[in-house]
Design a protein around this motif. Structure first.
Motif, PDB file in Angstrom:
ATOM      1  N   GLU A 134       0.833  -1.200   0.000  1.00 48.23           N
ATOM      2  CA  GLU A 134       0.000   0.000   0.000  1.00 48.23           C
ATOM      3  C   GLU A 134       0.868   1.250   0.000  1.00 48.23           C
ATOM      4  O   GLU A 134       1.797   1.360   0.807  1.00 48.23           O
ATOM      5  CB  GLU A 134      -0.879   0.016   1.260  1.00 48.23           C
ATOM      6  CG  GLU A 134      -1.722   1.277   1.413  1.00 48.23           C
ATOM      7  CD  GLU A 134      -2.327   1.423   2.810  1.00 48.23           C
ATOM      8  OE1 GLU A 134      -1.585   1.314   3.813  1.00 48.23           O
ATOM      9  OE2 GLU A 134      -3.543   1.649   2.894  1.00 48.23           O
ATOM     10  N   ASP A 165      -6.174   2.172  -1.101  1.00 47.78           N
ATOM     11  CA  ASP A 165      -6.849   2.810   0.026  1.00 47.78           C
ATOM     12  C   ASP A 165      -7.360   4.157  -0.481  1.00 47.78           C
ATOM     13  O   ASP A 165      -6.575   5.002  -0.920  1.00 47.78           O
ATOM     14  CB  ASP A 165      -5.841   2.975   1.174  1.00 47.78           C
ATOM     15  CG  ASP A 165      -6.445   3.633   2.410  1.00 47.78           C
ATOM     16  OD1 ASP A 165      -7.228   4.586   2.258  1.00 47.78           O
ATOM     17  OD2 ASP A 165      -6.109   3.205   3.534  1.00 47.78           O
ATOM     18  N   HIS A 168      -5.652   7.435   0.805  1.00 50.03           N
ATOM     19  CA  HIS A 168      -4.317   7.800   0.304  1.00 50.03           C
ATOM     20  C   HIS A 168      -4.375   8.337  -1.123  1.00 50.03           C
ATOM     21  O   HIS A 168      -3.660   9.269  -1.471  1.00 50.03           O
ATOM     22  CB  HIS A 168      -3.376   6.596   0.390  1.00 50.03           C
ATOM     23  CG  HIS A 168      -3.088   6.182   1.801  1.00 50.03           C
ATOM     24  ND1 HIS A 168      -2.506   7.029   2.716  1.00 50.03           N
ATOM     25  CD2 HIS A 168      -3.329   5.036   2.462  1.00 50.03           C
ATOM     26  CE1 HIS A 168      -2.392   6.414   3.881  1.00 50.03           C
ATOM     27  NE2 HIS A 168      -2.886   5.204   3.752  1.00 50.03           N
ATOM     28  N   GLN A 191      -9.278  -0.784   0.651  1.00 51.60           N
ATOM     29  CA  GLN A 191      -9.662  -0.127   1.902  1.00 51.60           C
ATOM     30  C   GLN A 191     -10.373   1.174   1.571  1.00 51.60           C
ATOM     31  O   GLN A 191      -9.950   1.922   0.685  1.00 51.60           O
ATOM     32  CB  GLN A 191      -8.418   0.169   2.734  1.00 51.60           C
ATOM     33  CG  GLN A 191      -7.694  -1.096   3.155  1.00 51.60           C
ATOM     34  CD  GLN A 191      -6.472  -0.785   3.988  1.00 51.60           C
ATOM     35  OE1 GLN A 191      -5.695   0.094   3.639  1.00 51.60           O
ATOM     36  NE2 GLN A 191      -6.320  -1.494   5.094  1.00 51.60           N
ATOM     37  N   ARG A 210     -10.527  10.572   9.398  1.00 50.80           N
ATOM     38  CA  ARG A 210     -11.198   9.705   8.431  1.00 50.80           C
ATOM     39  C   ARG A 210     -12.626   9.443   8.901  1.00 50.80           C
ATOM     40  O   ARG A 210     -12.888   9.399  10.103  1.00 50.80           O
ATOM     41  CB  ARG A 210     -10.469   8.355   8.346  1.00 50.80           C
ATOM     42  CG  ARG A 210      -9.133   8.396   7.646  1.00 50.80           C
ATOM     43  CD  ARG A 210      -8.609   6.983   7.562  1.00 50.80           C
ATOM     44  NE  ARG A 210      -7.349   6.929   6.831  1.00 50.80           N
ATOM     45  CZ  ARG A 210      -7.005   5.921   6.037  1.00 50.80           C
ATOM     46  NH1 ARG A 210      -7.813   4.880   5.893  1.00 50.80           N
ATOM     47  NH2 ARG A 210      -5.858   5.933   5.408  1.00 50.80           N
ATOM     48  N   GLU A 239     -11.338   1.223   6.734  1.00 51.29           N
ATOM     49  CA  GLU A 239     -10.210   1.469   7.630  1.00 51.29           C
ATOM     50  C   GLU A 239     -10.323   2.923   8.072  1.00 51.29           C
ATOM     51  O   GLU A 239      -9.922   3.839   7.360  1.00 51.29           O
ATOM     52  CB  GLU A 239      -8.877   1.219   6.908  1.00 51.29           C
ATOM     53  CG  GLU A 239      -7.700   1.228   7.873  1.00 51.29           C
ATOM     54  CD  GLU A 239      -6.371   1.443   7.168  1.00 51.29           C
ATOM     55  OE1 GLU A 239      -6.335   2.116   6.122  1.00 51.29           O
ATOM     56  OE2 GLU A 239      -5.352   0.947   7.679  1.00 51.29           O
TER      57      GLU A 239
HETATM   58 MG    MG Z   1      -4.830   1.776   4.525  1.00 59.06          MG
END
Ligand code: MG
Ligand code: MG
Length: 630
Positions: A134, A165, A168, A191, A210, A239
């Motif tokens: 990741e 993800d 990100h 994610q 988040r 996540e």
């Molecule tokens: Mg992650």
């Protein structure tokens, strides 16, 4: 499609988390090493417990600072990895997340990293373990999923894949369309997280802000559409690192998580036809067309007070229920139902919460489809026995335990007023204030529960959320956010209270839970309304003279106009699209009030700059009962 959630996303101890996650219907969990460092059982026991809950471990994480290291750190990193593999064997996990290195020792170079992953993949393969890479948005050399994918591609092993993800990718503004070029079977897990748009350090933003897809401002749907287009059919895993959630109940947060995923999968399946997503069948988002009614649970004495207040607001008591102790008050399309029954839902709501709104009715195109969508999104159904001559009106439980009924024309439900109420002649006919309908309903909750409410309304209904506005109460902050539909026929304001010394906080603590704190009625001419209210003996909230000085300073109003506002105790606001006029009623009970508003032009807001003055005036009234003014 399997749904999964990282255990760090919710509060509670490990057992509580598992129970909440299983109850919400997830298929699996991402496990963090910290979970069992803090837990008394062995990794094998942890793994067994997870499976006893009917869950699988979709991912073990994190493994940090692996790639690009010089010797001797490189060899040590492989030793660390072997120990993690041991742990995973005991736990029963087969996928490890390696996040891109932030180590100052790490050297760059795609090929160097690819060689490291090839070596790691070979070791992992001997144990039947898959390695997912990741790109952290703040990674030292790798911070973009395109580079992570290139490293994975060059490592060229079937058990080495990429982990995507949404945070990100979206936080760095990487073009999500580039995901479409990655083969779906090389993506090992996806994610998902959303976040409010805040300009801050990426790491801090990620670790604290988040939230669930749909609760923030990132285009998680666009991200997921691109993922779905690759043919990826592995788990979708939440996540979420969020400080607000840590105060919430594990059950509620887990339910929010699953609801957010179901709504997201539905959105993606609608917008990206042909992808291998199988959302639970549900009707499209519901276009609400306004409030059909608001129902109050009251005792006889309170019914008298409420009736007097409604009368003063220009409402007439227009109907009496055919079988129940229920009155209908009406003005224009605004309907207030006053329920003094000694059994049924309203009565139990009154026993728990005291006087207040227990039920809201919404006009929709298709009431049955509305409930079907809400149920598919895990809302609780609501049912109570129907007597002879009464209509069965589809309903669900709202977030705070209140009820939402849905009325449509297509199946004849809008005839309920004629069917269930006998007209009564109101011989005390008040002067009409020209109220046309309910403009908005304001619900107050603890701040940590605010996102739950927001997600509930935006997932079920075709609505958008406005940016958060801070309302300053002298005793603390109240965060306010509106959920509204495109034509403004449905407007709900959500007010999250930080503490019980604020008026909003006092209200929810006295009412034992979140509740409707005010109802605003719309009128076409605030000055006509003001005159009618006066004739009916209505006492508007007394606003400090300072307010009008401040207003003059803010807007430079014409003197005659300003005097008129002052004389009528009308509050005023303006934006670039229109004007807003407000008259507040006195406080009822522990902080409930009515409001009359007029929107001129296309004014978008709710008079937030005036709230400070309203709160100060209301607190003066409540002060003798112990609510601190400061
Ligand atoms: Mg992650
Ligand atoms: Mg309001």
């Amino acid at each position: 499609m399997k749904t999964s959630i990282a255990t760090v996303s919710i509060s509670g101890d490990f057992r509580e988390k598992l129970a909440a996650i299983a109850k919400a219907g997830f298929d699996g969990i991402e496990i963090f090493e910290n979970d069992f460092l803090a837990f008394e059982g062995s990794p094998a026991e942890v793994g067994a417990m997870v499976r006893e809950h009917g869950l699988e471990i979709t991912l073990f994480q994190p493994f940090r600072d692996f790639e690009g290291l010089p010797e001797p750190q490189r060899s040590r990193a492989f030793e660390r990895a072997e120990r993690k593999f041991d742990l995973m064997g005991e736990l029963g996990a087969d996928l490890i997340l390696v996040c891109s290195s932030v180590s100052p020792l790490a050297l760059g170079g795609i090929d160097r990293a690819a060689a490291d992953f090839r070596a790691l993949g070979e070791r992992a393969a001997r144990r039947g373990i898959r390695v997912g890479y990741e790109a952290l948005a703040w990674g030292r050399h790798i911070s973009d999923h395109r580079d992570a994918w290139e490293i994975v591609r060059r490592a060229d092993l079937p058990n080495v894949g990429v982990i995507l993800d949404s945070f990100h990718t979206l936080a760095r503004g990487v073009d999500v369309e580039t995901i479409r070029a990655i083969p779906g079977d090389r993506i090992f897990i996806v994610q998902l997280a959303d976040a409010p748009k805040i300009d801050m350090d990426l790491l801090h933003w990620s670790r604290h802000y988040r939230n669930m897809p749909g609760e923030g401002d990132l285009d998680v749907t666009g991200f997921m559409r691109a993922v779905a287009a690759t043919g990826y059919d592995g788990p979708l895993s939440l996540e979420i690192f969020n400080d607000q959630f840590r105060g919430g109940s594990p059950r509620a947060i887990a339910l929010d998580g699953r609801r957010s995923l179901l709504a997201l999968i539905d959105d993606v399946a609608q917008k990206e036809p042909g992808v291998a997503l199988t959302p639970p069948p549900m009707p499209p988002r519901v276009a609400a067309k306004g409030f059909a009614f608001a129902e109050f649970a009251v005792n006889d004495a309170e019914a008298g007070e409420l009736g007097a207040m409604l009368h003063a607001l220009g409402f007439s008591r227009s109907g009496r229920h055919i079988a129940k102790d229920v009155d209908l008050w009406r003005q224009g399309e605004a309907r207030i139902v006053v329920n003094t029954e000694s059994e049924g839902f309203a009565h139990s709501s009154h026993l728990v919460h005291g006087m207040g709104v227990c039920d809201l009715g919404l006009m929709v195109d298709d009431a049955a489809a509305t409930v079907a969508r809400a149920r598919a999104l895990l809302a609780e159904p609501f049912d109570q026995p129907v007597g002879p001559g009464e209509m069965k009106i589809p309903a669900i439980r709202g977030v705070g335990g209140g009820v939402l009924h849905f009325i449509d024309e297509a199946s004849g439900l809008s005839g309920v007023w004629d069917a269930e109420f006998r007209p009564v002649a109101d011989d005390t006919a008040p002067v009409s204030a020209g109220i046309t309908r309910i403009d908005h309903v304001a619900q107050t909750m603890n701040h940590e529960d605010m996102l739950t409410w927001l997600l509930f309304y935006t997932a079920i209904f075709d609505t958008r959320k406005t940016p958060t506005v801070d309302v300053v109460d002298p005793a603390g902050l109240v965060r306010s956010q509106a959920v509204e539909n495109r034509d403004g026929s449905l407007r709900l304001t959500l007010n999250g209270a930080d503490n019980r010394r604020t008026l909003a906080g006092h209200f929810i603590s006295e009412r034992f839970g979140s509740a409707v704190q005010h109802i605003a009625f719309a009128c076409n001419d605030i000055f006509v309304a003001s005159a009618a209210l006066k004739a009916n003996g209505f006492l508007p909230l007394d606003i400090s003279p300072n307010y009008y000085d401040d207003l003059d300073a803010r807007f430079g109003l014409e003197e005659h106009f300003l005097n008129r506002l002052r004389d009528c105790r009308i509050l005023y606001d303006r934006d670039d699209a229109g004007e807003y006029f407000q008259i507040y009623g006195p406080v009822v009970g522990e902080g409930f009030f009515f409001e009359i508003v007029e929107r001129r032009g296309d004014y978008k807001g709710y008079g937030a700059p005036n709230a400070l003055f309203r709160i100060a005036a209301q607190k003066r009234l409540l002060a003798p009962k112990g609510l601190p003014r400061r």
